[in-house]
Design an enzyme around this catalytic site. Structure first.
Site, PDB file in Angstrom:
ATOM      1  N   GLY A   1      24.320  38.308 -32.756  1.00  0.00           N
ATOM      2  CA  GLY A   1      23.848  38.853 -31.477  1.00  0.00           C
ATOM      3  C   GLY A   1      22.883  37.972 -30.718  1.00  0.00           C
ATOM      4  O   GLY A   1      22.093  38.473 -29.909  1.00  0.00           O
ATOM      5  N   SER A   2      22.963  36.651 -30.917  1.00  0.00           N
ATOM      6  CA  SER A   2      22.045  35.790 -30.144  1.00  0.00           C
ATOM      7  C   SER A   2      22.393  35.849 -28.660  1.00  0.00           C
ATOM      8  O   SER A   2      21.506  35.872 -27.810  1.00  0.00           O
ATOM      9  CB  SER A   2      22.071  34.341 -30.662  1.00  0.00           C
ATOM     10  N   ASN A   3      23.676  35.912 -28.332  1.00  0.00           N
ATOM     11  CA  ASN A   3      24.054  36.051 -26.913  1.00  0.00           C
ATOM     12  C   ASN A   3      23.600  37.392 -26.363  1.00  0.00           C
ATOM     13  O   ASN A   3      23.086  37.473 -25.250  1.00  0.00           O
ATOM     14  CB  ASN A   3      25.571  35.912 -26.753  1.00  0.00           C
TER      15      ASN A   3
ATOM     16  N   LYS B   1      36.698  50.623 -36.677  1.00  0.00           N
ATOM     17  CA  LYS B   1      37.885  50.255 -35.898  1.00  0.00           C
ATOM     18  C   LYS B   1      38.655  51.486 -35.414  1.00  0.00           C
ATOM     19  O   LYS B   1      39.137  51.538 -34.274  1.00  0.00           O
ATOM     20  CB  LYS B   1      38.796  49.383 -36.778  1.00  0.00           C
TER      21      LYS B   1
ATOM     22  N   ASN C   1      34.387  38.830 -21.452  1.00  0.00           N
ATOM     23  CA  ASN C   1      34.229  38.259 -22.789  1.00  0.00           C
ATOM     24  C   ASN C   1      33.773  36.811 -22.682  1.00  0.00           C
ATOM     25  O   ASN C   1      34.063  36.126 -21.700  1.00  0.00           O
ATOM     26  CB  ASN C   1      35.575  38.309 -23.523  1.00  0.00           C
TER      27      ASN C   1
ATOM     28  N   HIS D   1      34.218  33.265 -24.842  1.00  0.00           N
ATOM     29  CA  HIS D   1      34.973  32.666 -25.934  1.00  0.00           C
ATOM     30  C   HIS D   1      34.414  31.261 -26.191  1.00  0.00           C
ATOM     31  O   HIS D   1      34.200  30.510 -25.237  1.00  0.00           O
ATOM     32  CB  HIS D   1      36.460  32.591 -25.571  1.00  0.00           C
TER      33      HIS D   1
HETATM   34  C1  GAR Z   1      29.687  33.290 -29.904  1.00  0.00           C
HETATM   35  O1  GAR Z   1      29.787  31.906 -30.043  1.00  0.00           O
HETATM   36  C2  GAR Z   1      30.863  33.834 -29.120  1.00  0.00           C
HETATM   37  O2  GAR Z   1      31.378  32.944 -28.183  1.00  0.00           O
HETATM   38  C3  GAR Z   1      31.858  34.080 -30.219  1.00  0.00           C
HETATM   39  O3  GAR Z   1      31.113  34.582 -31.286  1.00  0.00           O
HETATM   40  C4  GAR Z   1      29.812  33.980 -31.263  1.00  0.00           C
HETATM   41  C5  GAR Z   1      28.780  35.065 -31.468  1.00  0.00           C
HETATM   42  O4  GAR Z   1      27.490  34.525 -31.568  1.00  0.00           O
HETATM   43  N1  GAR Z   1      32.897  34.977 -29.786  1.00  0.00           N
HETATM   44  C6  GAR Z   1      34.157  34.879 -30.186  1.00  0.00           C
HETATM   45  O5  GAR Z   1      34.533  34.063 -30.995  1.00  0.00           O
HETATM   46  C7  GAR Z   1      35.120  35.875 -29.549  1.00  0.00           C
HETATM   47  N2  GAR Z   1      36.469  35.489 -29.760  1.00  0.00           N
HETATM   48  P1  GAR Z   1      26.223  35.466 -31.417  1.00  0.00           P
HETATM   49  O6  GAR Z   1      26.470  36.690 -32.281  1.00  0.00           O
HETATM   50  O7  GAR Z   1      25.074  34.661 -31.929  1.00  0.00           O
HETATM   51  O8  GAR Z   1      26.077  35.831 -29.979  1.00  0.00           O
END
Ligand code: GAR
Length: 185
Positions: A12-14, A58, A100, A102
């Site tokens: 969850g850093s994003n 899910k 989303n 990616h």
């Molecule tokens: C991120 O890099 C995001 O782009 C990716 O998961 C990571 C989550 O990082 N998403 C995917 O691969 C979706 N297909 P985070 O939990 O630190 O935000």
């Protein structure tokens, strides 16, 4: 003020970058975090920011529970920030604005099974000189919705998938909230 609901599956850093960014915004605010993993770090992050979270499995995602829970938060925008399950059509029908991020330059390295470290390992294995991020609308197919934004980064100096992941996270944190804010304004 627009309501943003975040979906995340892990660290969850994003999600946290987006929460922080919109605390200082007059355009939108994060109102809840939805998560399919009861032990995910993103749930601690949500709690630290005094945000409600909804945990589901899910089946609950696909069979009505998540949609019901979404109603109470009245989202104007749903953002998948590291959400690794397929987003159901039943929710898209009611909430078509789902975005989303990616961690690659789609259409390369997209589709089922292509998420997180799997993507970076494949990029490394193929000896790519650059990779990047794609922010896109979500539709009924994995990673195929309309592109909103892409940014590339040189990875010739990266020797591991972890080093690539680090560069990608930097890009994501730099651009994701800004692009979301532009979409909302
Ligand atoms: C991120 O890099 C995001 O782009 C990716 O998961 C990571 C989550 O990082 N998403 C995917 O691969 C979706 N297909 P985070 O939990 O630190 O935000």
């Amino acid at each position: 003020m627009r309501n943003i609901v975040l979906f995340a599956s892990g660290n969850g850093s994003n999600a946290e970058e987006i929460i922080k960014y919109f605390k200082n915004s007059e355009i939108g605010k994060v109102v809840a975090v939805f998560c399919n993993k009861p032990d995910a770090k993103v749930l601690d992050r949500a709690k630290n920011h005094n945000l409600p979270s909804v945990v589901f499995n899910k089946t609950q995602l696909n069979e009505g529970f998540v949609l019901e829970q979404l109603h109470q938060f009245q989202p104007d925008l749903i953002v998948l920030a590291g959400f690794l399950l397929k987003f159901p059509e039943s929710i898209l029908k009611e909430y078509p604005k789902v975005i989303n991020i990616h961690p690659a330059l789609l259409p390369k390295y997209g589709g089922k099974g292509m998420y997180g470290m799997n993507v970076h390992q494949a990029v490394l294995d193929n000896k790519e000189k650059e990779t990047g991020i794609t922010i896109h609308y979500v539709n009924e197919h994995y990673d195929e919705g309309e592109f909103i934004f892409q940014k590339s980064v040189n990875i010739e100096d990266c020797k591991s998938a972890e080093e690539i992941a680090h560069k990608i996270h930097e890009l994501e944190h730099q651009y994701f909230s800004v692009i979301l804010s532009k979409l909302l304004s």
